[in-house]
Write an enzyme that holds these catalytic residues in place. Structure first.
Site, PDB file in Angstrom:
ATOM      1  CG  ASP A  57      44.223  36.174  34.428  1.00  9.85           C
ATOM      2  OD1 ASP A  57      44.746  35.985  35.536  1.00  9.85           O
ATOM      3  OD2 ASP A  57      44.875  36.230  33.369  1.00  9.85           O
ATOM      4  CD  GLU A  75      46.745  31.612  40.193  1.00 10.84           C
ATOM      5  OE1 GLU A  75      46.670  30.378  40.101  1.00 10.84           O
ATOM      6  OE2 GLU A  75      47.143  32.354  39.276  1.00 10.84           O
TER       7      GLU A  75
END
EC number: 5.1.2.7
Length: 499
Positions: free
Chosen positions: A169, A278
């Site tokens: 992340d 992403e």
């Protein structure tokens, strides 16, 4: 006979549901597995979890652990996680692609995933159980192997076979991206903040033009030939590029687009396995304009970059641990456009700092047509603190006071609007009311939310943990209570998102 050998006999008979916990040993019956002549079962003894292995064969031999009269007692370490991955496919994280809803369930403590699994079971949404940023693991003194271990062993414990993901992340550094992919992470959230030039918003049009003219002529020609004075019909909206807005978008995001392409080509394109890639462009002071969203997406697709999801900066504020702040009607208007753009290009819209944004969840679910990615993290820590407040009020009080004393230190790293004066003094709150008085109040939630690293690292003069050891021991002893808190709280997220 040792306390484990009686359990082993039941394992050999395949009768783990009939095992009676004795000698301070808890059994997790859903974990029971067989491979060839080897049986496995997860247990907890003296607040430490192990996998018991019985039988004969390569699986038994490859697991690391102490042999106790024919029963191998295997610690939950990386080497044993890799053995589970080898023999049981469902323990390997996977990519989910763009056609299903996913929810990131950042487990900062490494103990929440069993509760997360029970929350999503039977729901039309898939969990990204392993999800941590480099900053988070630094503050919690963990590493990415620890993050994967927590997820995989929870999946094994619960016998969860519906699939889960692992997200590196908010990664910015190439070495961290390579490291996470080498470990088997199945999602990369690329944080482009260091390649986004937010200073452009604060200079005049003339200064922008001058700065733009310093870009290589080939770069300017590329963007102008593709976009200048052109109108695109996308998702029921007209996207038009004037010289002024094109200059601004290229200056703000041009380097970021190049960075996105570089990372995809260098680390993902030829990896040989699926990765959900992403793009995070939400680290800006102003909302992402539809024109910017469109240009970034069109550039990436024209360059052959496969995008799984994109996280724009939405109007209003997505602060940590509390509901959405802003004009909900305007948010809905802009969500229609952003969701439509994502849908037309074929990727999912991603909502960062998605914890507790209850007032806008129905809007997100509606306009994304149920294809979205929502990230949560800190709210899982807050539910752990809520559990402690209920079952060990003295520990909560000490943590709360320490958090107050160190709030300014933590606030330097977060954008929050916390007003400490609105938090009820500890001496005015009864033990029975600690949970509701603080975990249901926005300012107190933010206080505890942003001080998690400080609280977990706090030590006394002798170097002993002030809170962490007692905190983790309490949550282990109250494992079911913590799971129920997660099921209730994260379950509310999923319900309001329409899943």
């Amino acid at each position: 006979m040792s306390k484990f050998q009686a359990i082993a006999e039941a394992m050999k008979q395949g009768n783990v549901t009939g095992i009676v916990a004795t000698d301070n040993v808890k059994v997790y019956p859903h974990s029971f597995e067989q491979s060839g002549d080897v049986q496995l079962l997860m247990i907890k003894s003296d607040n430490t979890k192990y996998i018991l292995a019985t039988g004969e064969g390569p699986l038994f031999d490859e697991l690391q652990g102490d042999n106790d009269g024919g029963v191998k007692v295997c610690p939950l370490v990386t080497a044993n996680r890799l053995v589970l991955n080898k023999y049981f496919d469902y323990t390997v994280p996977r990519a989910f692609g763009t056609q299903v809803a996913t929810i990131g369930l950042g487990d900062r403590l490494g103990i929440a995933s069993s509760g997360h699994i029970k929350t999503v079971a039977g729901k039309n949404i898939h969990p990204i159980l392993a999800q941590q940023s480099i900053r988070e693991i630094t503050l919690t003194k963990r590493d990415y192997n620890d993050v994967l271990n927590g997820a995989v062993f929870a999946v094994f414990q619960e016998g969860y076979k519906d699939g889960f993901g692992a997200d590196g992340d908010h990664l910015k550094v190439e070495a961290d991206i390579k490291m996470s992919l080498d470990l088997g992470f199945t999602m990369i959230t690329l944080d482009c903040s260091e390649n986004i030039d937010n200073s452009v918003e604060n200079i005049s049009a003339a200064e922008r033009e001058a700065k733009y003219n310093l870009l290589p002529e080939a770069t300017r020609n590329h963007y102008e030939s593709r976009y200048l004075n052109q109108t695109f019909e996308v998702a029921g909206n007209s996207i038009t590029f004037s010289k002024e807005n094109l200059v601004e978008i290229v200056l703000v995001y041009g380097a970021a687009v190049d960075f996105m392409e570089h990372i995809f080509v260098t680390y993902i394109k030829n990896l040989g396995r699926d990765v959900d890639f992403e793009i995070s462009i939400d680290e800006t002071p102003s909302p992402t304009a539809p024109e910017a969203h469109f240009l970034i997406a069109k550039e990436l697709y024209s360059r052959g970059v496969t995008v799984y999801s994109m996280a724009p900066r939405f109007i209003g504020e997505f602060q940590k641990g509390i509901d959405y702040i802003g004009d909900i009607a305007q948010f809905e208007k802009e969500m229609v456009i952003h969701a439509g753009l994502a849908d037309d290009f074929g990727y999912k819209l991603s909502i960062h700092s998605g914890s507790d944004k209850f007032s806008v969840f129905p809007i997100i679910g509606k306009y994304t047509k149920g294809r979205f990615h929502v990230k949560t993290a800190g709210t899982n820590w807050l539910e752990a603190v809520r559990t402690v407040a209920k079952v060990k009020p003295d520990l909560y009080r000490r943590m709360h006071q320490y958090a107050l004393e160190h709030f300014n230190e933590a606030a330097a790293y977060y954008h929050v609007t916390t007003d400490l004066s609105k938090i009820a003094p500890l001496d005015q709150v009864k033990d029975a009311d600690l949970s509701s008085a603080y975990m249901d109040e926005d300012n107190a939630r933010q206080l505890i939310h942003i001080t998690y690293g400080i609280l977990l690292q706090a030590k006394d003069a002798q170097g002993n943990s002030l809170f962490a050891d007692e905190f983790f021991r309490t949550l282990s002893e109250e494992e079911e209570a913590y799971e129920q808190s997660l099921i209730s709280h994260i379950g509310k997220h999923i319900q309001l998102l329409g899943k």
